[in-house]
Design an enzyme around this catalytic site. Structure first.
Site, short mmCIF file in Angstrom:
data_model
loop_
_atom_site.label_atom_id
_atom_site.label_comp_id
_atom_site.label_asym_id
_atom_site.label_seq_id
_atom_site.Cartn_x
_atom_site.Cartn_y
_atom_site.Cartn_z
N HIS A 273 0.87 -1.18 0.00
CA HIS A 273 0.00 0.00 0.00
C HIS A 273 0.91 1.23 0.00
CE1 HIS A 273 -3.41 2.47 0.50
NE2 HIS A 273 -3.77 2.20 1.74
N HIS A 312 -2.37 -2.15 -9.96
CA HIS A 312 -3.30 -1.53 -9.02
C HIS A 312 -4.56 -2.36 -8.97
CE1 HIS A 312 -5.76 1.52 -7.05
NE2 HIS A 312 -4.62 2.05 -6.69
N ASP A 368 2.78 5.47 -7.10
CA ASP A 368 4.02 5.36 -6.34
C ASP A 368 5.26 5.26 -7.20
OD1 ASP A 368 3.03 5.47 -3.74
OD2 ASP A 368 2.27 3.43 -3.95
#
Ligand code: ACO
Length: 429
Positions: A273, A312, A368
């Protein structure tokens, strides 16, 4: 996203065990799991349940805050596209939007900014609490503890049904998160704590608390200040992800917001996460140079490890935040100079986007993938990346927590299970 449905839409289910036909109402593309309980084989039967490990196909709430369409790469806060908010609004305006449902007027914004600015200091007891951590404690471990500890400094926060009390804690959390984050960094670095400068904007003040040296007044670089603002906006909410669902679940027990948010921070700490951008940096550093990328990709495809920053649960096409972040990266590198890790990242992206494995598995760079490289270029150490994510996600957590509390359909969260353990047995005489 849910399919289009009209009032009166029904799902007909025939139970092959009994031959009984059931008509279940369909609303907003969902059936109510509790409606399945009427499907029984006999009087002693508990009724049918759904089995949904990792909640991959279960809506746990109705929400008016954030809309995500993973197939089409769409993210909207309260109806506004993330691209427009990131380009035209500040993080604090977006906080207001998420929490209040509308963007602030000029007067409301001035009052909101003033409120946040005047709650940036932390109790000296919190500073001492931070002092107690070992010098190499991970900042996320410290963050989880410090956010939880805030509940002991503000015991009135337990009064979660009082809107004014809730508002006060929300202001405190948004205002104090950057201060806590910067203090955690300074503690680990063995530096003196730089206190908030209320003349600065939210992100400029964070940079001040991180980087202030011997100068009397720290002057943040406007490009970095704005870049950080955009990064926080991009991270501000993402509907029912792991940490937000944790916030709602703990909040559903009527815990105070600090305890609930400490749990959300703990969920964010995980490498799948919020810890992913830290893992991306470690991966890029381990790859070392552009020529090593093809071999690394080969090993990912062989199942040795995952390509961090790719994939994702919801976005199976493009993560709209990753496009915005690429633009921010270019602006930041104009100021800080280019990063060798960026070349490695670009090569990974180039190869992966043409590779059958990644295309077939619908794996694209997520938010990210580039955020870590930007943070590193700004001088922020890798361990601090998830902490920055947490600062950005704070308004989302709080908006979702409040929405959950005011939702008359919600109760304490309590999933069911399918028991697969031993049949009843007895200890020997
Ligand atoms: N690299 C290589 N293969 C991958 C990756 C990856 N990053 N992600 C998924 N896959 C593969 C899996 O091996 C699996 O393959 P298989 O069907 O051949 O067995 C398939 O894609 C589906 O994977 P799941 O784990 O079922 O997908 P899920 O939707 O549960 O996972 C997740 C999403 C956790 C983000 C995953 O893609 C991942 O681990 N990515 C790397 C970590 C990461 O970047 N996390 C950040 C997410 S964004 C955020 O939290 C802000």
């Amino acid at each position: 996203m849910t399919g289009a449905t009209s009032p009166g839409d029904r799902l007909s289910i025939t139970d092959s065990r009994t031959g009984t036909v059931y008509e279940l109402p369909i609303q907003d593309g969902t059936i109510r799991a509790a409606d399945l309980r009427q499907i029984k084989t006999g009087a002693g039967d508990f009724g049918l349940m759904t089995y949904d490990p990792a909640f991959q196909n279960t809506a746990s709430c109705r929400s008016q805050i954030t809309f995500v369409d993973g197939d089409n790469g769409v993210l909207r806060y309260r109806g506004y596209p993330i691209e427009e908010l990131a380009a035209k609004r500040s993080f604090l305006e977006v906080c207001y939007l998420l929490l209040q449902g509308e963007l602030p007027t000029a007067d409301q914004e001035a009052q909101w900014v003033d409120e946040i600015t005047h709650h940036t200091f932390i109790h000296e007891g919190i500073r001492k609490f931070i002092d107690g951590f070992h010098h190499d404690a991970h900042p996320m471990g410290m963050l989880v503890s410090v956010v939880g500890a805030l509940s002991t400094f503000y015991p009135e926060a337990k009064d979660i049904h009082n809107p004014e009390t809730r508002h006060k804690q929300i202001v405190r959390l948004i205002a104090k998160m950057p201060t806590i984050a910067a203090f955690l960094y300074r503690h680990a670095a063995g530096l003196y704590y730089a206190y908030p400068d209320n003349d600065l904007r939210y992100t400029g003040n964070f940079l001040n608390m991180m980087w202030k040296g011997t100068e009397l007044k720290y002057k943040p670089d406007p490009v970095l200040e704005r870049a950080l603002d955009v990064l926080l906006v991009i991270h501000a909410d993402h509907e029912q992800n792991c940490s937000t669902s944790t916030m709602r679940l703990v909040g559903s027990s009527q815990a105070d917001p600090y305890s609930s948010m400490a749990a959300a921070c703990a969920a964010l700490y995980g490498p799948l996460h919020g810890g992913a951008n830290e893992q991306v940096l470690r991966m890029l550093t381990a790859i070392g140079q552009v020529s090593n990328v093809p071999d690394y990709i080969r090993r990912v495809k062989a199942g040795e490890f995952r390509l961090m920053g790719f994939g994702h649960r919801v976005y199976k096409n493009v993560d709209p935040r990753s496009r915005l972040i690429q633009k921010v990266a270019e602006e930041v590198f104009e100021v800080t100079g280019p990063s060798p890790l960026l070349d490695i990242a670009r090569e990974i992206e180039r190869i992966a986007l043409e590779d059958e494995y990644f295309i077939g598995h619908r794996l694209y760079p997520n938010v990210d993938f580039y955020s870590g490289i930007i943070y590193l270029a700004m001088g922020i150490p890798v361990e601090m990346f998830p902490v920055l994510f947490a600062i950005g996600r704070t308004p989302g957590w709080l908006a979702q927590w409040e929405e959950g509390l005011s939702d008359s359909e919600q109760k304490i969260g309590r999933p069911r299970q399918v028991y697969t353990g031993p049949e009843p047995r007895h200890l020997p005489d």
